[in-house]
Design an enzyme around this catalytic site. Structure first.
Site, short mmCIF file in Angstrom:
data_model
loop_
_atom_site.label_atom_id
_atom_site.label_comp_id
_atom_site.label_asym_id
_atom_site.label_seq_id
_atom_site.Cartn_x
_atom_site.Cartn_y
_atom_site.Cartn_z
N GLU A 243 0.86 -1.19 0.00
CA GLU A 243 0.00 0.00 0.00
C GLU A 243 0.89 1.23 0.00
O GLU A 243 2.03 1.16 0.42
CB GLU A 243 -0.86 0.05 1.28
CG GLU A 243 -1.91 -1.02 1.37
CD GLU A 243 -2.58 -1.04 2.74
OE1 GLU A 243 -2.34 -0.14 3.56
OE2 GLU A 243 -3.35 -1.99 2.98
N LYS A 245 2.22 4.63 1.55
CA LYS A 245 2.31 5.14 2.92
C LYS A 245 1.91 6.61 2.89
O LYS A 245 2.61 7.44 2.31
CB LYS A 245 3.73 4.98 3.47
CG LYS A 245 3.84 5.42 4.92
CD LYS A 245 5.20 5.10 5.50
CE LYS A 245 5.21 5.30 7.01
NZ LYS A 245 4.87 6.66 7.41
N ARG A 250 -3.02 9.62 11.48
CA ARG A 250 -3.62 8.29 11.67
C ARG A 250 -4.96 8.47 12.36
O ARG A 250 -5.03 9.12 13.40
CB ARG A 250 -2.69 7.43 12.52
CG ARG A 250 -3.18 6.01 12.76
CD ARG A 250 -3.00 5.18 11.51
NE ARG A 250 -3.29 3.77 11.69
CZ ARG A 250 -2.38 2.85 12.01
NH1 ARG A 250 -1.13 3.21 12.22
NH2 ARG A 250 -2.72 1.59 12.11
N ARG A 265 -3.94 9.28 17.13
CA ARG A 265 -3.11 8.27 17.77
C ARG A 265 -3.05 8.43 19.28
O ARG A 265 -2.80 7.51 20.00
CB ARG A 265 -1.71 8.33 17.18
CG ARG A 265 -1.25 6.99 16.74
CD ARG A 265 -0.16 7.15 15.77
NE ARG A 265 1.10 6.77 16.36
CZ ARG A 265 2.19 6.54 15.66
NH1 ARG A 265 2.15 6.66 14.34
NH2 ARG A 265 3.29 6.19 16.23
N GLU A 293 -5.90 6.77 7.34
CA GLU A 293 -5.08 7.97 7.44
C GLU A 293 -5.87 9.14 6.85
O GLU A 293 -6.50 8.99 5.81
CB GLU A 293 -3.78 7.73 6.65
CG GLU A 293 -2.72 8.75 6.87
CD GLU A 293 -1.75 8.42 8.03
OE1 GLU A 293 -1.93 7.42 8.75
OE2 GLU A 293 -0.81 9.21 8.20
N PHE A 332 -7.79 1.92 5.44
CA PHE A 332 -7.02 0.75 5.01
C PHE A 332 -7.28 -0.49 5.86
O PHE A 332 -6.69 -1.53 5.64
CB PHE A 332 -5.52 1.03 4.88
CG PHE A 332 -4.88 1.73 6.05
CD1 PHE A 332 -4.73 1.09 7.27
CD2 PHE A 332 -4.39 3.02 5.90
CE1 PHE A 332 -4.12 1.72 8.33
CE2 PHE A 332 -3.78 3.68 6.97
CZ PHE A 332 -3.64 3.02 8.19
N ARG A 411 3.92 -3.04 17.32
CA ARG A 411 4.79 -2.80 16.17
C ARG A 411 5.49 -4.11 15.91
O ARG A 411 6.39 -4.50 16.62
CB ARG A 411 5.79 -1.70 16.50
CG ARG A 411 6.54 -1.16 15.32
CD ARG A 411 7.63 -0.20 15.75
NE ARG A 411 7.13 1.02 16.37
CZ ARG A 411 6.62 2.04 15.69
NH1 ARG A 411 6.54 2.00 14.39
NH2 ARG A 411 6.19 3.12 16.33
N LYS A 417 7.31 -0.74 7.05
CA LYS A 417 7.22 0.54 6.33
C LYS A 417 8.53 0.82 5.64
O LYS A 417 9.60 0.63 6.22
CB LYS A 417 6.81 1.67 7.27
CG LYS A 417 7.72 1.85 8.45
CD LYS A 417 7.20 2.91 9.39
CE LYS A 417 8.11 3.08 10.57
NZ LYS A 417 7.58 3.88 11.63
P1 AMP Z 1 5.85 6.34 10.98
O1 AMP Z 1 4.97 7.50 11.38
O2 AMP Z 1 6.90 6.65 10.02
O3 AMP Z 1 6.27 5.53 12.19
O4 AMP Z 1 4.91 5.32 10.18
C1 AMP Z 1 3.81 4.70 10.72
C2 AMP Z 1 2.58 5.45 10.33
O5 AMP Z 1 2.34 5.39 8.94
C3 AMP Z 1 1.32 4.86 10.88
O6 AMP Z 1 1.09 5.20 12.20
C4 AMP Z 1 0.25 5.45 9.99
O7 AMP Z 1 -0.20 6.67 10.53
C5 AMP Z 1 0.98 5.75 8.72
N1 AMP Z 1 0.48 5.07 7.54
C6 AMP Z 1 0.44 5.68 6.35
N2 AMP Z 1 -0.04 4.86 5.42
C7 AMP Z 1 -0.32 3.69 6.01
C8 AMP Z 1 -0.84 2.45 5.53
N3 AMP Z 1 -1.16 2.26 4.27
N4 AMP Z 1 -0.98 1.46 6.44
C9 AMP Z 1 -0.64 1.63 7.74
N5 AMP Z 1 -0.14 2.78 8.24
C10 AMP Z 1 0.01 3.81 7.39
#
Ligand code: AMP
Length: 566
Positions: A243, A245, A250, A265, A293, A332, A411, A417
């Site tokens: 998917e 990102k 969130r 969050r 998101e 999602f 996590r 990611k």
């Molecule tokens: P990070 O903020 O870099 O730790 O990345 C995690 C965050 O990516 C999650 O908490 C989501 O808010 C966001 N996110 C964006 N796109 C997606 C997706 N397709 N699936 C899950 N999380 C996503």
């Protein structure tokens, strides 16, 4: 509360998970219903159930005033105890004595009676609120029969109960205390969102009757970073979907009856800032919990995160603002539908249900597109998808296992990611240090700074990123550019450097990647970087091209906004 405090001490004193669970279970088993609910919540970190919508706002000044009133503390005893212990609970605990003006009927402090006093503190409003809070604290302190009890009562008051308990551990202790299945406890916790209620249900053997608690957010599932570059052996088996990102906020959306809540969050309902999304979700009949998101997007182009921030700050936004910064909820995942949680189903099935449940009627809602990653896909294929996502204005990719359940608050390796740093800083190297181990002969540790007007302000130190060959070459280069003694003496002072660092002419610019910026008194810039690494030398740049403190502040502000909203 004495048994509570002793249990905390026992838990804090052991590193063994099993011993912690055992101590906690033994304690919980002996409690009556009200104490059980209250104590379990204390252990889980917040005295209140999320449904209570209460927060504890009591400042240390109020606590200290109450402590003085009850225990008649000698003038500077508290200040020195605080310096010693570094924690208000521990400091005041040591000063506990018989309350002055001892009343005949001394209350005994129990978890349930402490909870009632905390309710009173949380509910205190209006002009006399501070006085009422202080009286409630005084009642709590007067009921403390021992230093240990007082220490923990204060730790609960200040939200400082750090004894190394995770929610999973508390759940396991509940299961152990009442001989219930750990999985049933976990599911009930997800449904109820309140460990106090779960503990009572476990005791009464009614775990199965806990329904989906719409209006109570549950922990969101998180992704583990996957380093960009490949090869990606973890992805080889073909059990993954890809998917985009999204770089937004969130949101866990609960739609139930006529109500729609959009939880961020931090479990705050941000619905008031996004009325168009609330309205759009309300058009979908049926109770459900969606994960997704929220992004700002106009005519198919993703807008910068700061636009979303502007929206987030404005409750009840005017129609002009809604038109200027249109937002979209990209769903999602589906966590619950009707009275049933679906988080135990594999992702592909949840995705199927999501497509059935949420059919977008206009641009305010979208279902995140996904595609399968074939077994043995080369890194180039992953990177091509990555570039497509970036071209659409998104941050990178999230890869998800098709057979995985939804694991709230975790996590794990089921979601990965893939992203590249959003920002790097060009910094000037101001000092260097001899390395360690096999790098002991080279100047491998670089201290670097950002610009602030004519001044250079140190922001961090990096050891990694350059190749050995580069470090060797730079060592001679730096040795030739050491500052003469008088200038160096000056630089030690103005840059707040350590004596073991060699001060060099501030000429080399390096590009620094990092994970997080923190406000910090460690360096003169007032900031420090987490996991700084050198991406490359920027010999094409002069020191005057290096990044400024202003830019650091901007990145920091954006990061904070993202953390509190996204
Ligand atoms: P990070 O903020 O870099 O730790 O990345 C995690 C965050 O990516 C999650 O908490 C989501 O808010 C966001 N996110 C964006 N796109 C997606 C997706 N397709 N699936 C899950 N999380 C996503």
């Amino acid at each position: 509360m004495l048994r509570f405090a002793q249990t905390c001490e026992q838990i804090g004193a052991t590193a063994s998970r099993l011993a912690k669970i055992d101590a906690l279970a033994t304690y919980l088993r002996a409690l009556d219903d009200d104490d059980l609910a209250a104590a379990t919540r204390f252990f889980s970190g917040s005295p209140f159930a999320p449904t209570e919508e209460r927060t504890l706002s009591v400042g240390s000044r109020t606590i200290v005033a109450a402590a003085h009133a009850v225990w008649q503390l000698p003038e500077d005893a508290l200040a020195s105890a605080y310096r010693e212990a570094g924690d208000l609970g521990a400091a005041l605990g040591t000063l506990v004595r018989e309350p002055a003006g001892l009343s005949l009927f001394r209350e005994t402090l129990t978890p349930a009676s402490l909870k009632l006093a905390l309710d009173e503190i949380a509910d205190a409003k209006g002009k006399a609120a501070n006085k009422r809070r202080q009286y409630a604290c005084e009642r709590i302190f007067a009921a403390c029969a021992s230093p240990l009890e007082a220490t923990y009562a204060i730790k609960i008051l200040t939200g400082d109960l750090r004894i190394g308990l995770r929610e999973g551990l508390v759940l396991d202790a509940i299961a152990a205390a009442f001989s219930r299945d750990a999985d049933d406890v976990r599911k009930a916790a997800m449904a109820a969102g309140d460990l106090g209620a779960v503990a009572r249900a476990a005791k009464a053997d009614t775990l199965g009757a806990v329904d989906v608690a719409y209006g109570t957010p549950i922990g969101v599932m998180l992704a583990t970073p996957l380093a960009y570059g490949g090869p990606y052996p973890i992805l080889a088996d073909g059990g993954w979907i890809v998917e985009d990102k999204y770089d937004g906020i969130r949101i866990q959306a609960h739609t139930f009856g006529e109500r729609v809540a959009l939880y961020s969050r931090t479990h705050t309902d941000v619905g008031a800032a996004f009325p168009e999304i609330v309205a759009a979700l309300r058009e979908h009949a049926g109770d459900a919990i969606y994960d997704g998101e929220l992004i700002a997007i106009r005519d198919g182009r993703v807008l910068p995160f700061r636009d979303l921030q502007t929206r987030l700050q404005r409750k009840d936004p005017a129609p002009e603002l809604q038109a200027a910064i249109p937002v979209q909820f990209v769903a999602f995942d589906l966590l619950a539908r009707g009275g049933r949680f679906v988080i135990d189903l594999p992702l592909v099935e949840r995705r199927g249900l999501l497509a059935e449940t949420l059919v977008p009627l206009d641009d305010r809602i979208a279902i995140a597109p996904w595609s399968a990653l074939e077994a043995g896909s080369a890194p180039e294929i992953v990177h091509a998808r990555f570039d497509e996502s970036r071209a659409r204005g998104h941050e990178g990719l999230v890869l998800k296992r098709t057979d995985a359940p939804y694991a709230p608050g975790r996590r794990g390796k089921w979601w990965l990611k893939l992203k590249r740093e959003l920002a790097t800083l060009d910094c000037v190297v101001v000092a260097v240090e001899w390395g360690h181990g096999k790098r002991a002969k080279w100047l491998s540790d670089y201290t670097f700074a950002v610009r602030d007007g004519d001044e250079l302000l140190v922001i961090g130190k990096a050891y990694t990123g350059l190749t050995d060959a580069e470090i060797v070459a730079n060592t001679d280069w730096f040795l030739a550019r050491q500052l003469p003694e008088d200038e160096a003496a000056n630089a030690y002072r103005t840059l707040a450097l350590k004596r073991r660092e060699l001060v060099v002419e501030p000429t080399l610019v390096v590009e620094i990647a990092f994970d997080v910026i923190q406000a910090s008194a460690l360096h003169k810039s007032g900031f420090s970087l987490r996991f700084p690494r050198i991406v490359r030398m920027r010999t094409d740049k002069r020191p005057s091209d290096a990044d400024t403190l202003e830019r650091v502040r901007t990145i920091y502000g954006e990061m904070l906004a993202r953390e509190s909203g996204g």
